[in-house]
Scaffold this motif. Structure first.
Motif, PDB file in Angstrom:
ATOM      1  N   SER A  51      38.555  -0.861 -64.777  1.00  0.00           N
ATOM      2  CA  SER A  51      38.360  -1.770 -63.501  1.00  0.00           C
ATOM      3  C   SER A  51      39.137  -1.042 -62.533  1.00  0.00           C
ATOM      4  O   SER A  51      39.902  -1.598 -61.779  1.00  0.00           O
ATOM      5  CB  SER A  51      38.687  -3.042 -63.853  1.00  0.00           C
ATOM      6  N   THR A  52      39.116   0.106 -62.285  1.00  0.00           N
ATOM      7  CA  THR A  52      39.887   0.882 -61.443  1.00  0.00           C
ATOM      8  C   THR A  52      39.235   1.156 -60.175  1.00  0.00           C
ATOM      9  O   THR A  52      37.960   1.774 -60.146  1.00  0.00           O
ATOM     10  CB  THR A  52      40.539   2.182 -61.714  1.00  0.00           C
ATOM     11  N   SER A  53      39.545   1.108 -58.942  1.00  0.00           N
ATOM     12  CA  SER A  53      38.910   1.260 -57.674  1.00  0.00           C
ATOM     13  C   SER A  53      39.675   2.536 -57.229  1.00  0.00           C
ATOM     14  O   SER A  53      40.775   2.556 -57.086  1.00  0.00           O
ATOM     15  CB  SER A  53      39.061   0.149 -56.727  1.00  0.00           C
ATOM     16  N   PHE A  54      38.678   3.595 -57.146  1.00  0.00           N
ATOM     17  CA  PHE A  54      39.156   5.010 -56.660  1.00  0.00           C
ATOM     18  C   PHE A  54      39.662   5.011 -55.025  1.00  0.00           C
ATOM     19  O   PHE A  54      40.118   5.980 -54.419  1.00  0.00           O
ATOM     20  CB  PHE A  54      38.270   5.918 -56.904  1.00  0.00           C
ATOM     21  N   SER A  55      39.002   3.980 -54.341  1.00  0.00           N
ATOM     22  CA  SER A  55      39.333   4.087 -52.880  1.00  0.00           C
ATOM     23  C   SER A  55      40.715   3.437 -52.395  1.00  0.00           C
ATOM     24  O   SER A  55      41.159   3.797 -51.489  1.00  0.00           O
ATOM     25  CB  SER A  55      38.173   3.211 -52.236  1.00  0.00           C
ATOM     26  N   GLY A  56      41.324   3.063 -53.530  1.00  0.00           N
ATOM     27  CA  GLY A  56      42.817   2.411 -53.151  1.00  0.00           C
ATOM     28  C   GLY A  56      42.496   1.096 -52.218  1.00  0.00           C
ATOM     29  O   GLY A  56      41.649   0.432 -51.918  1.00  0.00           O
ATOM     30  N   GLY A  57      43.614   0.698 -51.689  1.00  0.00           N
ATOM     31  CA  GLY A  57      43.859  -0.463 -50.911  1.00  0.00           C
ATOM     32  C   GLY A  57      43.862  -0.118 -49.476  1.00  0.00           C
ATOM     33  O   GLY A  57      44.399   0.747 -49.153  1.00  0.00           O
ATOM     34  N   GLY A  58      43.487  -0.901 -48.582  1.00  0.00           N
ATOM     35  CA  GLY A  58      43.551  -0.872 -47.161  1.00  0.00           C
ATOM     36  C   GLY A  58      42.529   0.261 -46.723  1.00  0.00           C
ATOM     37  O   GLY A  58      41.611   0.445 -47.478  1.00  0.00           O
ATOM     38  N   ALA A  59      42.270   0.454 -45.304  1.00  0.00           N
ATOM     39  CA  ALA A  59      41.359   1.266 -44.881  1.00  0.00           C
ATOM     40  C   ALA A  59      41.561   2.738 -45.089  1.00  0.00           C
ATOM     41  O   ALA A  59      42.786   3.332 -44.604  1.00  0.00           O
ATOM     42  CB  ALA A  59      41.030   0.867 -43.508  1.00  0.00           C
ATOM     43  N   LEU A  60      40.808   3.545 -45.560  1.00  0.00           N
ATOM     44  CA  LEU A  60      41.081   4.980 -45.925  1.00  0.00           C
ATOM     45  C   LEU A  60      39.992   5.748 -45.155  1.00  0.00           C
ATOM     46  O   LEU A  60      38.738   5.198 -45.064  1.00  0.00           O
ATOM     47  CB  LEU A  60      41.202   5.205 -47.541  1.00  0.00           C
ATOM     48  N   ASP A  61      40.400   6.905 -44.799  1.00  0.00           N
ATOM     49  CA  ASP A  61      39.393   7.561 -44.114  1.00  0.00           C
ATOM     50  C   ASP A  61      38.735   8.462 -45.367  1.00  0.00           C
ATOM     51  O   ASP A  61      38.891   8.251 -46.548  1.00  0.00           O
ATOM     52  CB  ASP A  61      39.980   8.846 -43.207  1.00  0.00           C
ATOM     53  N   ALA A  62      37.521   9.013 -44.843  1.00  0.00           N
ATOM     54  CA  ALA A  62      36.572   9.518 -45.928  1.00  0.00           C
ATOM     55  C   ALA A  62      37.118  10.470 -46.593  1.00  0.00           C
ATOM     56  O   ALA A  62      36.681  10.642 -47.754  1.00  0.00           O
ATOM     57  CB  ALA A  62      35.180   9.740 -45.262  1.00  0.00           C
ATOM     58  N   ALA A  63      37.807  11.475 -46.075  1.00  0.00           N
ATOM     59  CA  ALA A  63      38.288  12.472 -46.544  1.00  0.00           C
ATOM     60  C   ALA A  63      39.261  12.183 -47.840  1.00  0.00           C
ATOM     61  O   ALA A  63      39.249  12.707 -48.971  1.00  0.00           O
ATOM     62  CB  ALA A  63      39.223  13.440 -45.738  1.00  0.00           C
ATOM     63  N   THR A  64      40.030  10.982 -47.570  1.00  0.00           N
ATOM     64  CA  THR A  64      40.890  10.368 -48.614  1.00  0.00           C
ATOM     65  C   THR A  64      40.246  10.033 -49.751  1.00  0.00           C
ATOM     66  O   THR A  64      40.572  10.152 -50.888  1.00  0.00           O
ATOM     67  CB  THR A  64      42.152   9.361 -47.945  1.00  0.00           C
ATOM     68  N   ILE A  65      39.149   8.948 -49.357  1.00  0.00           N
ATOM     69  CA  ILE A  65      38.519   8.466 -50.322  1.00  0.00           C
ATOM     70  C   ILE A  65      37.811   9.592 -51.418  1.00  0.00           C
ATOM     71  O   ILE A  65      37.777   9.651 -52.790  1.00  0.00           O
ATOM     72  CB  ILE A  65      37.371   7.664 -49.881  1.00  0.00           C
ATOM     73  N   ARG A  66      37.210  10.459 -50.642  1.00  0.00           N
ATOM     74  CA  ARG A  66      36.666  11.725 -51.515  1.00  0.00           C
ATOM     75  C   ARG A  66      37.768  12.260 -52.287  1.00  0.00           C
ATOM     76  O   ARG A  66      37.314  12.822 -53.385  1.00  0.00           O
ATOM     77  CB  ARG A  66      35.882  12.558 -50.510  1.00  0.00           C
ATOM     78  N   TYR A  67      38.916  12.465 -51.680  1.00  0.00           N
ATOM     79  CA  TYR A  67      39.816  13.383 -52.509  1.00  0.00           C
ATOM     80  C   TYR A  67      40.147  12.672 -53.832  1.00  0.00           C
ATOM     81  O   TYR A  67      40.402  13.135 -54.831  1.00  0.00           O
ATOM     82  CB  TYR A  67      40.954  13.669 -51.597  1.00  0.00           C
ATOM     83  N   ARG A  68      40.250  11.245 -53.391  1.00  0.00           N
ATOM     84  CA  ARG A  68      40.929  10.560 -54.671  1.00  0.00           C
ATOM     85  C   ARG A  68      39.653  10.288 -55.746  1.00  0.00           C
ATOM     86  O   ARG A  68      40.005  10.316 -56.944  1.00  0.00           O
ATOM     87  CB  ARG A  68      41.159   9.140 -54.296  1.00  0.00           C
ATOM     88  N   ALA A  69      38.623  10.301 -55.344  1.00  0.00           N
ATOM     89  CA  ALA A  69      37.376  10.060 -56.157  1.00  0.00           C
ATOM     90  C   ALA A  69      37.157  11.460 -57.131  1.00  0.00           C
ATOM     91  O   ALA A  69      36.758  11.247 -58.280  1.00  0.00           O
ATOM     92  CB  ALA A  69      35.826   9.839 -55.416  1.00  0.00           C
ATOM     93  N   GLU A  70      37.400  12.463 -56.211  1.00  0.00           N
ATOM     94  CA  GLU A  70      37.091  13.883 -56.905  1.00  0.00           C
ATOM     95  C   GLU A  70      38.415  13.996 -58.256  1.00  0.00           C
ATOM     96  O   GLU A  70      38.084  14.593 -58.996  1.00  0.00           O
ATOM     97  CB  GLU A  70      37.466  14.950 -56.073  1.00  0.00           C
TER      98      GLU A  70
END
Length: 373
Positions: A51-70
């Motif tokens: 049950s882990t969300s890879f986008s984290g909390g709050g508003a993140l830019d697309a590059a950060t979201i992708r970095y964390r997902a990778e």
């Protein structure tokens, strides 16, 4: 998560954990564990994130979201390679990471493996698939509304790749292909829509509509044997659909089955009693006439005349049907009624004359009793 990941590493050192460790992390703990791995990968042998969300909390830019997902994807893949290949949770979160990255093929493969390892989790996995599917279908419909069919097609195909449990994306593609003149592709996707709907009562309405569209499209393309089969299936689900019955009869007649078509039309006329629409009676009469079933055609047109004695078309058709049946007296009756309405109409006069000629001929051919001596 950076601060907490440092604390996790310090904790491992403090408790004297020797060698790489196995970690199971829940919710945000997965982000902490993943961040710790990126700092000290040698300290971890495997990692299962629940049950882990890879986008984290709050508003993140697309590059950060992708970095964390990778990063999450890489962590899980390494865990699988180092002994967690039999852990359904690893495959599940790998599928989620792939979804975050937009890799639908990778997500489908990972989630399929997770379900194989943990059949009891099938419902949760299907829900994850469906949530992704909904987002893709909605976006595809948006493109379709803007007439951007290329982008819509891409999203609908992706939706079909990740989830096949509902017909909407297939039927949307079918409608799109039909609108662009690609009938063969539309037929394929209407069939897929029907198949995906299955027997679930929740999707019965969408299934029936797709089957109707499939049958209608096959009829438009004059693929009569397939159209007949498609209408049969539709009417098995919607037996009271009058328009479906009419279309089925047309397909039967075009497929060289006039007797079967006539039987459908008889059932329709009989089933509606006195409330049969005039247009339906006229259409059935014309079909009977074209089948050279003149007696039944005349009787059907007669039902119209009984309700609308002034109906010129019904009178004219009835008279011609009696003419085809070689019933002179009835031709004369129809001709007289038609002549009374339109005495100057050439067709009225001609029909009446034909009736008299036929009646006279029949009288001449009738054997007479011998005269008394």
């Amino acid at each position: 998560f950076d601060h907490y990941s440092d604390e996790l590493l310090e904790f491992l050192d403090r408790v004297g954990a020797k060698g790489p460790v196995d970690v199971v992390a829940l919710s945000a703990g997965g982000n902490i564990a993943a961040a710790a791995y990126l700092k000290r990968p040698e300290r971890f042998r495997s990692m299962v994130l629940i049950s882990t969300s890879f986008s984290g909390g709050g508003a993140l830019d697309a590059a950060t979201i992708r970095y964390r997902a990778e990063n999450a994807r890489n962590v899980v893949i390494e865990g699988i390679q180092k002994g967690q290949a039999g852990a359904s949770g690893a495959w599940y979160y790998l599928g989620r990471a792939y979804l975050q990255l937009g890799d639908l093929a990778g997500a489908d493969s990972a989630l399929t493996r997770a379900e194989q390892l943990a059949p009891s989790c099938a419902k949760d996995i299907q829900l994850l698939r469906r949530n992704t599917w909904v987002a893709l279908v909605n976006a595809g419909n948006g493109f379709l509304k803007d007439k951007n069919t290329d982008s819509a097609a891409v999203l609908f195909r992706q939706a079909n790749e990740i989830y096949q449990g509902e017909p909407n994306s297939y039927s949307s593609m079918a409608v799109m292909f039909n609108a662009t003149g690609q009938s063969d592709s539309a037929i394929v996707y209407f069939r897929l829509a029907v198949t995906s709907a299955g027997t679930d009562p929740k999707t019965a309405e969408a299934r029936d509509q797709s089957q109707y569209n499939l049958a209608a499209l096959l009829s438009n393309e004059r693929r009569w044997p397939e159209a007949v089969a498609a209408w049969q299936q539709y009417l098995a689900w919607k037996p009271d659909d009058v328009d479906g019955k009419k279309a089925y009869a047309r397909a039967l007649r075009a497929n060289g089955q006039p007797d079967a078509a006539a039987e459908i039309e008889r059932e329709m006329i009989a089933g509606s009693g006195a409330d049969v629409p005039i247009a339906d009676l006229m259409a059935a009469g014309v079909n009977f006439f074209n089948d050279k079933n003149y007696t039944e055609a005349a009787a059907t047109f007669g039902r119209v005349v009984k309700r609308e004695p002034w109906n010129r078309d019904a009178l004219f058709n009835m008279g011609n049907a009696y003419l085809g049946a070689l019933n002179g007296p009835e031709v004369v009756k129809a001709g007289m009624a038609l002549y009374a309405i339109e005495p100057m109409n050439e067709n009225s006069v001609k029909l009446l004359a034909q009736g008299y000629q036929l009646e006279k001929k029949q009288d001449a051919q009738t054997p007479r009793p011998p005269m008394d001596q």
